[in-house]
Design a protein around this motif. Sequence first.
Motif, short mmCIF file in Angstrom:
data_model
loop_
_atom_site.label_atom_id
_atom_site.label_comp_id
_atom_site.label_asym_id
_atom_site.label_seq_id
_atom_site.Cartn_x
_atom_site.Cartn_y
_atom_site.Cartn_z
N GLN A 237 10.26 12.43 6.47
CA GLN A 237 9.97 11.49 5.39
C GLN A 237 9.78 10.10 5.99
N VAL A 238 8.63 9.49 5.68
CA VAL A 238 8.26 8.23 6.31
C VAL A 238 7.84 7.21 5.25
N ALA A 239 8.26 5.97 5.44
CA ALA A 239 7.81 4.86 4.59
C ALA A 239 6.89 3.96 5.42
N ILE A 240 5.76 3.61 4.85
CA ILE A 240 4.75 2.82 5.54
C ILE A 240 4.39 1.59 4.71
N ALA A 241 4.27 0.43 5.36
CA ALA A 241 3.81 -0.79 4.70
C ALA A 241 2.33 -0.98 4.95
N LEU A 242 1.61 -1.47 3.93
CA LEU A 242 0.18 -1.72 4.03
C LEU A 242 -0.11 -3.17 3.68
N ASN B 63 -0.59 -6.56 -0.53
CA ASN B 63 0.39 -5.68 0.12
C ASN B 63 0.76 -4.50 -0.76
N SER B 64 1.21 -3.44 -0.11
CA SER B 64 1.71 -2.27 -0.81
C SER B 64 2.60 -1.49 0.14
N ALA B 65 3.08 -0.35 -0.33
CA ALA B 65 3.88 0.55 0.49
C ALA B 65 3.61 1.97 0.01
N MET B 66 3.86 2.92 0.88
CA MET B 66 3.69 4.31 0.52
C MET B 66 4.72 5.16 1.25
N THR B 67 5.01 6.31 0.67
CA THR B 67 5.88 7.27 1.34
C THR B 67 5.07 8.54 1.59
N ILE B 68 5.32 9.16 2.73
CA ILE B 68 4.62 10.38 3.10
C ILE B 68 5.62 11.36 3.69
N ARG B 69 5.21 12.61 3.83
CA ARG B 69 5.93 13.54 4.68
C ARG B 69 4.93 14.08 5.69
N THR B 70 5.40 14.26 6.90
CA THR B 70 4.49 14.60 7.99
C THR B 70 5.20 15.41 9.06
N ASP C 40 -3.34 -3.76 8.00
CA ASP C 40 -2.10 -3.71 8.79
C ASP C 40 -1.26 -2.56 8.25
N LEU C 41 -0.93 -1.61 9.11
CA LEU C 41 -0.12 -0.46 8.74
C LEU C 41 1.12 -0.41 9.62
N ASP C 42 2.29 -0.48 9.02
CA ASP C 42 3.54 -0.48 9.78
C ASP C 42 4.45 0.66 9.32
N ILE C 43 5.04 1.36 10.29
CA ILE C 43 6.06 2.35 9.96
C ILE C 43 7.36 1.60 9.69
N PRO D 250 14.09 1.31 12.38
CA PRO D 250 13.35 0.73 11.27
C PRO D 250 12.57 -0.51 11.71
N HIS D 251 11.55 -0.87 10.92
CA HIS D 251 10.78 -2.06 11.25
C HIS D 251 11.72 -3.24 11.37
N ILE D 252 11.54 -3.99 12.44
CA ILE D 252 12.56 -4.96 12.86
C ILE D 252 12.87 -6.04 11.82
N GLU D 253 11.92 -6.41 10.96
CA GLU D 253 12.18 -7.49 10.01
C GLU D 253 11.97 -7.05 8.56
N MET D 254 12.01 -5.77 8.30
CA MET D 254 11.74 -5.33 6.94
C MET D 254 12.74 -5.88 5.93
N HIS D 255 13.99 -6.05 6.35
CA HIS D 255 15.02 -6.54 5.44
C HIS D 255 14.84 -8.01 5.08
N LEU D 256 13.95 -8.71 5.79
CA LEU D 256 13.69 -10.13 5.54
C LEU D 256 12.38 -10.38 4.81
N ARG D 257 11.65 -9.33 4.50
CA ARG D 257 10.30 -9.49 3.98
C ARG D 257 10.20 -8.99 2.54
N ASP D 258 10.05 -9.95 1.63
CA ASP D 258 9.89 -9.62 0.22
C ASP D 258 8.66 -8.77 -0.01
N PHE D 259 7.57 -9.06 0.72
CA PHE D 259 6.32 -8.35 0.50
C PHE D 259 6.38 -6.90 1.01
N VAL D 260 7.41 -6.59 1.78
CA VAL D 260 7.66 -5.21 2.19
C VAL D 260 8.62 -4.51 1.22
N LEU D 261 9.70 -5.20 0.88
CA LEU D 261 10.74 -4.59 0.06
C LEU D 261 10.33 -4.40 -1.40
#
Length: 276
Positions: free
Chosen positions: A126-131, A179-186, A218-221, A237-248
């Motif tokens: 299960q993977v979360a990706i930021a776009l 910006n957006s986000a998506m979840t996938i399984r792979t 821009d695509l980030d795991i 996890p992405h190193i700064e995801m907890h600091l980024r409103d546009f990711v969370l």
Amino acid sequence: MSKSVFDKISIKGLEVFANHGVYPEENKLGQKFVVNATLYVDTRKAGLSDDLDLSVNYGTVCHQITEFLTANTYKLIERAAEELSRHLLIQNPLVQEIDIEIEKPGAPIGLPLETVSVKIHRGWHQVAIALGSNIGDSRKYLDDAVRSIGELPDTEVLKVASYIVTKPYGGVEQDDFLNSAMTIRTLYTPEELLDKLHEIEKEAGRERIIHWGPRTLDLDILLYDDLVLDTPDLTIPHIEMHLRDFVLRPLAEIAPWLRHPVYGKTVAQMLSELNN
């Protein structure tokens, strides 16, 4: 969910006569192989209902193993195990993870031995990706990226968040982002998935010129199961995801329960703390 949480269905000692091996005579004459498999599934519903449709038919799986190994020829049993694992995971949606062991009792090494074998563990991740995009038709770039990720082999799109307009991050003067986000399984490993995402970015005309600068795509795991990984090419996890409103924000829309494996907080918790 780790494999220790799942129930197990075991298949032991399935004999298959097939044509795998480095030497031409092995491919031509064939030999006996022995297959052991452990299927990691949730058997709770089947156990309560006694309904075969809610479980994995181990007889069917045995036939799938036999048919696959006899229909294909590989030099290495490593390759046979890899391809067989992939085949069984795709053909049996209830199977989340699998152990495959292929034994080769007649391995032609010129010495007496009982058997040699290769055993591997494979499964869905299960993977979360930021776009993100802020050059050109950003909506089209994100739409195309979602479609391209969904068309990757051995990959399924689970959910896609709404698109949101956000201010640039990192101090570089540039246009607002979409910006957006998506979840996938792979079935891809993190490194394999990263390569695929870079290919999709390249197809969108992505150029890596200015750090945190403008980009077509821009695509980030963000998260990959509960993996913690730190290499020169990839940090999860992405190193700064907890600091980024546009990711969370977009991720909280589709998967607020996902938990950061380092900080131990859910996406919803991290977003709440960031906004307070």
